[in-house]
Design a protein around this motif. Structure first.
Motif, PDB file in Angstrom:
ATOM      1  N   SER A 148       0.857  -1.195   0.000  1.00 39.78           N
ATOM      2  CA  SER A 148       0.000   0.000   0.000  1.00 39.78           C
ATOM      3  C   SER A 148       0.886   1.235   0.000  1.00 39.78           C
ATOM      4  CB  SER A 148      -0.931   0.033   1.216  1.00 39.78           C
ATOM      5  OG  SER A 148      -0.199   0.247   2.413  1.00 39.78           O
ATOM      6  N   GLY A 149       0.332   2.322  -0.517  1.00 38.99           N
ATOM      7  CA  GLY A 149       1.048   3.588  -0.524  1.00 38.99           C
ATOM      8  C   GLY A 149       0.526   4.490  -1.622  1.00 38.99           C
ATOM      9  N   ALA A 150       0.756   5.776  -1.452  1.00 48.43           N
ATOM     10  CA  ALA A 150       0.380   6.770  -2.462  1.00 48.43           C
ATOM     11  C   ALA A 150       1.548   7.714  -2.662  1.00 48.43           C
ATOM     12  CB  ALA A 150      -0.863   7.542  -2.025  1.00 48.43           C
ATOM     13  N   ILE A 151       1.957   7.866  -3.914  1.00 51.26           N
ATOM     14  CA  ILE A 151       3.038   8.783  -4.270  1.00 51.26           C
ATOM     15  C   ILE A 151       2.457   9.871  -5.168  1.00 51.26           C
ATOM     16  CG2 ILE A 151       5.259   9.028  -5.448  1.00 51.26           C
ATOM     17  CD1 ILE A 151       5.782   6.058  -4.795  1.00 51.26           C
ATOM     18  N   LEU A 152       2.813  11.110  -4.867  1.00 48.68           N
ATOM     19  CA  LEU A 152       2.342  12.244  -5.671  1.00 48.68           C
ATOM     20  C   LEU A 152       3.540  13.059  -6.107  1.00 48.68           C
ATOM     21  CD1 LEU A 152      -0.120  13.857  -6.733  1.00 48.68           C
ATOM     22  CD2 LEU A 152      -0.007  15.201  -4.621  1.00 48.68           C
ATOM     23  N   ASN A 153       3.696  13.217  -7.413  1.00 51.05           N
ATOM     24  CA  ASN A 153       4.780  14.021  -7.976  1.00 51.05           C
ATOM     25  C   ASN A 153       4.227  15.369  -8.433  1.00 51.05           C
ATOM     26  OD1 ASN A 153       6.630  11.858  -7.673  1.00 51.05           O
ATOM     27  ND2 ASN A 153       5.937  10.968  -9.606  1.00 51.05           N
ATOM     28  N   ILE A 154       4.844  16.445  -7.988  1.00 43.61           N
ATOM     29  CA  ILE A 154       4.384  17.770  -8.392  1.00 43.61           C
ATOM     30  C   ILE A 154       5.120  18.169  -9.663  1.00 43.61           C
ATOM     31  CG2 ILE A 154       3.979  20.154  -7.717  1.00 43.61           C
ATOM     32  CD1 ILE A 154       2.475  17.955  -6.076  1.00 43.61           C
ATOM     33  N   ALA A 155       4.442  18.002 -10.785  1.00 40.42           N
ATOM     34  CA  ALA A 155       5.002  18.328 -12.091  1.00 40.42           C
ATOM     35  C   ALA A 155       4.640  19.773 -12.429  1.00 40.42           C
ATOM     36  CB  ALA A 155       4.498  17.343 -13.141  1.00 40.42           C
ATOM     37  N   SER A 156       4.114  20.030 -13.615  1.00 34.18           N
ATOM     38  CA  SER A 156       3.812  21.409 -14.004  1.00 34.18           C
ATOM     39  C   SER A 156       3.091  21.432 -15.339  1.00 34.18           C
ATOM     40  CB  SER A 156       5.107  22.215 -14.119  1.00 34.18           C
ATOM     41  OG  SER A 156       4.875  23.507 -14.665  1.00 34.18           O
ATOM     42  N   THR A 157       2.321  22.481 -15.561  1.00 37.19           N
ATOM     43  CA  THR A 157       1.768  22.704 -16.893  1.00 37.19           C
ATOM     44  C   THR A 157       2.888  22.857 -17.916  1.00 37.19           C
ATOM     45  OG1 THR A 157       1.664  25.087 -16.443  1.00 37.19           O
ATOM     46  CG2 THR A 157      -0.337  23.814 -16.051  1.00 37.19           C
ATOM     47  N   ALA A 158       4.075  23.228 -17.452  1.00 37.87           N
ATOM     48  CA  ALA A 158       5.222  23.372 -18.354  1.00 37.87           C
ATOM     49  C   ALA A 158       5.588  22.055 -19.019  1.00 37.87           C
ATOM     50  CB  ALA A 158       6.435  23.906 -17.586  1.00 37.87           C
ATOM     51  N   GLY A 159       5.223  20.936 -18.387  1.00 36.99           N
ATOM     52  CA  GLY A 159       5.485  19.640 -18.976  1.00 36.99           C
ATOM     53  C   GLY A 159       4.444  19.227 -19.991  1.00 36.99           C
ATOM     54  N   VAL A 160       3.356  19.994 -20.088  1.00 34.29           N
ATOM     55  CA  VAL A 160       2.256  19.704 -21.014  1.00 34.29           C
ATOM     56  C   VAL A 160       2.211  20.741 -22.124  1.00 34.29           C
ATOM     57  CG1 VAL A 160      -0.234  19.401 -21.225  1.00 34.29           C
ATOM     58  CG2 VAL A 160       0.929  18.691 -19.115  1.00 34.29           C
ATOM     59  N   SER A 161       2.316  21.999 -21.739  1.00 34.27           N
ATOM     60  CA  SER A 161       2.252  23.117 -22.683  1.00 34.27           C
ATOM     61  C   SER A 161       3.441  24.038 -22.410  1.00 34.27           C
ATOM     62  CB  SER A 161       0.923  23.872 -22.504  1.00 34.27           C
ATOM     63  OG  SER A 161       0.831  24.972 -23.382  1.00 34.27           O
ATOM     64  N   PRO A 162       4.610  23.714 -22.950  1.00 32.73           N
ATOM     65  CA  PRO A 162       5.845  24.414 -22.591  1.00 32.73           C
ATOM     66  C   PRO A 162       5.814  25.903 -22.913  1.00 32.73           C
ATOM     67  CG  PRO A 162       6.336  22.366 -23.741  1.00 32.73           C
ATOM     68  CD  PRO A 162       4.858  22.607 -23.894  1.00 32.73           C
ATOM     69  N   ARG A 163       6.428  26.664 -22.030  1.00 32.90           N
ATOM     70  CA  ARG A 163       6.616  28.092 -22.273  1.00 32.90           C
ATOM     71  C   ARG A 163       7.993  28.310 -22.903  1.00 32.90           C
ATOM     72  NH1 ARG A 163       3.108  31.638 -19.671  1.00 32.90           N
ATOM     73  NH2 ARG A 163       1.760  30.717 -18.087  1.00 32.90           N
ATOM     74  N   PRO A 164       8.094  29.208 -23.892  1.00 35.18           N
ATOM     75  CA  PRO A 164       9.407  29.504 -24.477  1.00 35.18           C
ATOM     76  C   PRO A 164      10.391  29.991 -23.417  1.00 35.18           C
ATOM     77  CG  PRO A 164       7.645  30.477 -25.786  1.00 35.18           C
ATOM     78  CD  PRO A 164       7.018  29.991 -24.507  1.00 35.18           C
ATOM     79  N   ARG A 165      11.649  29.632 -23.617  1.00 34.95           N
ATOM     80  CA  ARG A 165      12.776  30.100 -22.804  1.00 34.95           C
ATOM     81  C   ARG A 165      12.803  29.508 -21.391  1.00 34.95           C
ATOM     82  NH1 ARG A 165      13.297  35.538 -22.002  1.00 34.95           N
ATOM     83  NH2 ARG A 165      15.528  35.556 -22.330  1.00 34.95           N
ATOM     84  N   LEU A 166      11.931  28.524 -21.147  1.00 38.74           N
ATOM     85  CA  LEU A 166      12.042  27.716 -19.925  1.00 38.74           C
ATOM     86  C   LEU A 166      12.265  26.256 -20.330  1.00 38.74           C
ATOM     87  CD1 LEU A 166       9.228  29.194 -17.638  1.00 38.74           C
ATOM     88  CD2 LEU A 166      11.695  29.334 -17.267  1.00 38.74           C
ATOM     89  N   ASN A 167      12.983  26.092 -21.435  1.00 38.19           N
ATOM     90  CA  ASN A 167      13.053  24.815 -22.132  1.00 38.19           C
ATOM     91  C   ASN A 167      13.464  23.627 -21.287  1.00 38.19           C
ATOM     92  OD1 ASN A 167      16.042  25.716 -22.364  1.00 38.19           O
ATOM     93  ND2 ASN A 167      14.865  27.211 -23.542  1.00 38.19           N
ATOM     94  N   TRP A 168      14.563  23.749 -20.535  1.00 36.95           N
ATOM     95  CA  TRP A 168      15.047  22.577 -19.784  1.00 36.95           C
ATOM     96  C   TRP A 168      14.212  22.343 -18.532  1.00 36.95           C
ATOM     97  CZ3 TRP A 168      17.061  20.551 -23.568  1.00 36.95           C
ATOM     98  CH2 TRP A 168      17.887  21.249 -24.449  1.00 36.95           C
ATOM     99  N   TYR A 169      13.610  23.397 -17.988  1.00 30.63           N
ATOM    100  CA  TYR A 169      12.620  23.211 -16.921  1.00 30.63           C
ATOM    101  C   TYR A 169      11.402  22.481 -17.479  1.00 30.63           C
ATOM    102  CZ  TYR A 169       8.939  24.228 -13.554  1.00 30.63           C
ATOM    103  OH  TYR A 169       7.885  24.107 -12.670  1.00 30.63           O
TER     104      TYR A 169
END
Length: 247
Positions: free
Chosen positions: A130-151
């Motif tokens: 049993s267990g629950a893991i939650l990773n805090i990702a970002s909208t940046a991983g779905v709809s990238p913003r320019p100039r934050l490329n590697w983030y």
């Protein structure tokens, strides 16, 4: 009291979204370990919510192992919930102008940390089934913003890692999900924008249909659902908490 009797580790919980999640979990009955590289900040939040403070560098294997050992001692077992919230970004820049040191730091904190906490905590969750893991990702991983490329790339990695972990751990009763927040009133906001001026804020907010930044309370509410038994049939999801940003 939806987390009554549960234990949780929240990394990067000394401020921002992590602090909001830690507060919400504690209010719902969980015993929370507040992990942060800033020990004083971790101690302040832990004192506020009746939790346990832990100084941790999430990109360092021995430091993460020490956090896991401290949690096992405090809780008597591995935590019921792990929230990988700690994160960093680089300043807005063209991809070729981001320094190698900044690139390494972003991937170390945003990606390697998920591997390190999994290595330290997943075996115990699998054994307990049993267990629950939650990773805090970002909208940046779905709809990238320019100039934050590697983030952007690091958060896309986290979303894929979440799905891969969910598939592998499902037979062991361990759920893995992610949250994709839009930028919020956290210490990282100025870094995302490059500089904090009324004009830049207005331009940034114009891309969010609901017209406001996300808050630690927004994140706490969403994290509570995904980590509670109410979401017992939910795994492998990357939930957007973004005011419509990714539509």
């Amino acid at each position: 009291m939806r987390l009554a009797g549960k234990t949780a580790i929240v990394t990067g919980a000394g401020s921002g979204f992590g602090a909001g999640i830690a507060r919400r979990f504690a209010a719902e009955g969980a015993r929370v370990m507040v992990g942060d590289i800033n020990e004083a900040a971790a101690e302040a939040i832990a004192a506020e919510i009746g939790g346990i403070a832990c100084a941790v560098d999430v990109g360092d294997g021995p430091s993460v192992a020490q956090m896991a050992a401290q949690a096992r001692t405090a809780f008597g077992d591995v935590p019921d919930i792990l929230v990988n919230n700690a994160g960093v970004t680089h300043l807005p820049a063209f991809m070729e102008d981001v320094s190698e040191a900044d690139f390494d730091r972003v991937l170390r904190v945003n990606a390697k940390s998920v591997y390190l906490t999994a290595r330290a905590i997943v075996p115990g969750m699998k054994s307990r089934r049993s267990g629950a893991i939650l990773n805090i990702a970002s909208t940046a991983g779905v709809s990238p913003r320019p100039r934050l490329n590697w983030y952007n790339a690091s958060k896309g990695w986290m979303i894929t890692a979440t799905r891969a972990m969910a598939v592998e751990l499902a037979p062991f009763g361990v759920r893995v999900n992610a949250l994709n927040p839009v930028a919020g009133e956290t210490p990282l906001l100025k870094s995302f924008m490059g500089e904090d001026t009324p004009e830049i804020r207005a331009r940034f907010l114009s891309t969010i249909p609901l017209g406001r930044f996300s808050t630690p309370e927004d994140m706490g509410n969403a994290a509570l659902f995904l980590c509670s038994d109410e979401a017992s049939m939910v795994t492998g999801v990357a939930m957007e908490v973004d005011g419509g940003r990714c539509i």
